[in-house]
Scaffold this motif. Sequence first.
Motif, short mmCIF file in Angstrom:
data_model
loop_
_atom_site.label_atom_id
_atom_site.label_comp_id
_atom_site.label_asym_id
_atom_site.label_seq_id
_atom_site.Cartn_x
_atom_site.Cartn_y
_atom_site.Cartn_z
N ASP A 43 0.83 -1.21 0.00
CA ASP A 43 0.00 0.00 0.00
C ASP A 43 0.86 1.26 0.00
O ASP A 43 0.53 2.26 -0.64
CB ASP A 43 -0.93 0.01 1.21
CG ASP A 43 -2.24 -0.73 0.94
OD1 ASP A 43 -2.34 -1.37 -0.13
OD2 ASP A 43 -3.14 -0.68 1.79
N GLY A 44 1.98 1.22 0.74
CA GLY A 44 2.88 2.36 0.74
C GLY A 44 3.46 2.63 -0.64
O GLY A 44 3.59 3.78 -1.07
N GLY A 59 1.65 5.83 -1.29
CA GLY A 59 2.53 6.70 -0.53
C GLY A 59 2.38 6.56 0.97
O GLY A 59 3.22 7.01 1.74
N GLU A 60 1.32 5.90 1.41
CA GLU A 60 1.08 5.68 2.84
C GLU A 60 0.17 4.49 3.02
O GLU A 60 -0.55 4.08 2.09
CB GLU A 60 0.46 6.92 3.49
CG GLU A 60 -0.91 7.28 2.93
CD GLU A 60 -1.50 8.53 3.58
OE1 GLU A 60 -0.80 9.20 4.36
OE2 GLU A 60 -2.68 8.82 3.30
N ALA A 61 0.23 3.92 4.20
CA ALA A 61 -0.66 2.82 4.57
C ALA A 61 -1.03 2.99 6.04
O ALA A 61 -0.26 3.57 6.81
CB ALA A 61 0.03 1.46 4.34
N TRP A 62 -2.21 2.49 6.41
CA TRP A 62 -2.73 2.71 7.77
C TRP A 62 -3.10 1.38 8.42
O TRP A 62 -3.68 0.50 7.76
CB TRP A 62 -3.95 3.62 7.73
CG TRP A 62 -3.64 5.00 7.25
CD1 TRP A 62 -3.70 5.47 5.97
CD2 TRP A 62 -3.20 6.10 8.05
NE1 TRP A 62 -3.33 6.79 5.93
CE2 TRP A 62 -3.02 7.20 7.20
CE3 TRP A 62 -2.94 6.27 9.42
CZ2 TRP A 62 -2.59 8.45 7.65
CZ3 TRP A 62 -2.53 7.50 9.87
CH2 TRP A 62 -2.35 8.58 8.99
N GLU A 63 -2.76 1.25 9.70
CA GLU A 63 -3.02 0.02 10.45
C GLU A 63 -3.76 0.38 11.74
O GLU A 63 -3.28 1.19 12.54
CB GLU A 63 -1.70 -0.68 10.76
CG GLU A 63 -1.87 -2.02 11.46
CD GLU A 63 -0.54 -2.72 11.64
OE1 GLU A 63 -0.17 -3.55 10.78
OE2 GLU A 63 0.15 -2.44 12.64
N LEU A 64 -4.90 -0.27 11.95
CA LEU A 64 -5.72 -0.06 13.15
C LEU A 64 -5.46 -1.16 14.17
O LEU A 64 -5.41 -2.35 13.82
CB LEU A 64 -7.20 -0.04 12.77
CG LEU A 64 -8.21 -0.02 13.92
CD1 LEU A 64 -8.10 1.29 14.70
CD2 LEU A 64 -9.64 -0.22 13.40
N ILE A 79 -5.15 -3.79 8.36
CA ILE A 79 -4.98 -2.67 7.44
C ILE A 79 -6.34 -2.02 7.19
O ILE A 79 -7.36 -2.71 7.05
CB ILE A 79 -4.39 -3.16 6.11
CG1 ILE A 79 -3.01 -3.77 6.34
CG2 ILE A 79 -4.31 -2.02 5.09
CD1 ILE A 79 -2.43 -4.43 5.11
N ILE A 80 -6.34 -0.69 7.13
CA ILE A 80 -7.53 0.05 6.73
C ILE A 80 -7.28 0.61 5.32
O ILE A 80 -6.23 1.23 5.09
CB ILE A 80 -7.83 1.22 7.69
CG1 ILE A 80 -7.97 0.70 9.12
CG2 ILE A 80 -9.09 1.95 7.26
CD1 ILE A 80 -8.24 1.81 10.12
N PRO A 81 -8.18 0.43 4.37
CA PRO A 81 -7.99 1.01 3.04
C PRO A 81 -7.76 2.52 3.12
O PRO A 81 -8.40 3.22 3.93
CB PRO A 81 -9.30 0.68 2.31
CG PRO A 81 -9.82 -0.54 3.01
CD PRO A 81 -9.42 -0.37 4.45
N VAL A 133 -3.75 4.00 15.86
CA VAL A 133 -3.63 3.84 14.41
C VAL A 133 -2.22 4.23 14.02
O VAL A 133 -1.69 5.24 14.49
CB VAL A 133 -4.65 4.73 13.66
CG1 VAL A 133 -4.48 4.56 12.16
CG2 VAL A 133 -6.07 4.39 14.08
N LEU A 134 -1.60 3.41 13.17
CA LEU A 134 -0.22 3.65 12.74
C LEU A 134 -0.18 3.94 11.24
O LEU A 134 -0.92 3.34 10.46
CB LEU A 134 0.66 2.45 13.05
CG LEU A 134 0.77 2.06 14.53
CD1 LEU A 134 1.59 0.79 14.67
CD2 LEU A 134 1.38 3.19 15.35
N ARG A 135 0.70 4.84 10.87
CA ARG A 135 0.90 5.22 9.47
C ARG A 135 2.26 4.72 9.00
O ARG A 135 3.27 4.93 9.68
CB ARG A 135 0.81 6.73 9.30
CG ARG A 135 1.03 7.24 7.88
CD ARG A 135 0.89 8.75 7.85
NE ARG A 135 0.99 9.30 6.51
CZ ARG A 135 1.96 10.12 6.11
NH1 ARG A 135 2.93 10.47 6.96
NH2 ARG A 135 1.97 10.60 4.88
N ALA A 136 2.29 4.08 7.85
CA ALA A 136 3.54 3.62 7.25
C ALA A 136 3.78 4.40 5.97
O ALA A 136 2.86 4.59 5.16
CB ALA A 136 3.49 2.12 6.96
#
Length: 397
Positions: free
Chosen positions: A101-102, A106-111, A124-126, A192-195
């Motif tokens: 996703d990154g 350019g970014e990916a999100w994890e809940l 992963i959250i879309p 929530v984390l951003r990659a």
Amino acid sequence: MTPDELKKLIDGNRPSNIRYYDQKAYKIGVNAAIYQYPAHEAPDNRVPVPFVRRAIKLAKGYFAKVGNITYTSPDEWFEENLSDTYDKNNEEMQTACMFEDGLAYGEAWELHWFDKETGFHFTIIPVDQCIPIWSDDIIPELIGFIWHRKAGDIERATFYDAIGYTEFVKEKDDWKENTEKSGLHLYGRVPVLRATIDRDGRNLFDHCLPLMDFYDKMASMVANEHEKFAESILLLRDAIDGVTKDESGLTAVDKVNLWRIMDKLGDNVASAAAYLERNVNDTFIQNTLDRLERLIYEMLCLFNPNDDAFATASGIAQAYKLLGFELAVADMESYFSQFLQARIKLIANHKSGRVKKPEEADFVTIHYARNLPFDIERMATVATILSGGKQVVSRET
């Protein structure tokens, strides 16, 4: 978070989703640019060449393939406290998909969430469902997060902050709080984390889209020319009956169109029938496509596995050809590592006390492997030279 504030944030986020859908189209191989032009008379072939899909798969397999990223810590702290949680959440696959996703967005999100019965969970959250809320500090901090999604006719949004979470449901045009699905989360920060893979949150391929779009136009043009050649106008010296029909309801012209057979044109068929066609310089087209393809791979900092100069080269030569790609991936690794470390700390610092000695999370070491080509024969030769005669190095080395 009030319903009115929520509505304002969701409405303000809609324009940013347009770019997401374009990037997703390139990611799955249905390149967006050539489908934006209005349809015209046939032939109207649209031929997307999925460079982006291939680039993402190669980069993901090279860096984040399952088994490429591992963790160790002193006194086996990671194995005792987090290993089961990681296995339960299929962390290796999850991490690979976050990296994918990154690359695409350019970014990916994890809940993250915690259940008393089953422990820690993350998923992963879309990207199109994510609305982050940042502080205005010199180093912005995530102070809130909205997970906005729609399932069927029901539209929901969950707001997270450093203390708890609140769910809202949209009824007609108004958002209403759902108190039954609101509560505390005990993470001590937004769970929530951003990659990312880049300093500015850029993806792998946006800078190469003009090159790839032009390549798609060229490929589509070639496809159209081939179809036009098959439909070239037939010039005849003698007229063919296009009025009289036989017992099958076909005229002589219909039969020529169906079976492409003509008779009674005399001995000199070349002068009796010929195609009116346009002469296309295929060498010019081929050279242009080859040059574009080379530029696309070079600007993506990516090797082309199908290039004869790469596929037939020795392992050492391939390693040098991979240098640009390796430098690009090493840069992505430095940013992606911040997410992996934040994941460890987020779980370790949960107030449930499930993780012992949470301060040990700072000492976890992340190991990265690469799927590199190796010249086994050359390695064996070097080992033989170094281990023979004067025994320059030890057998283990």
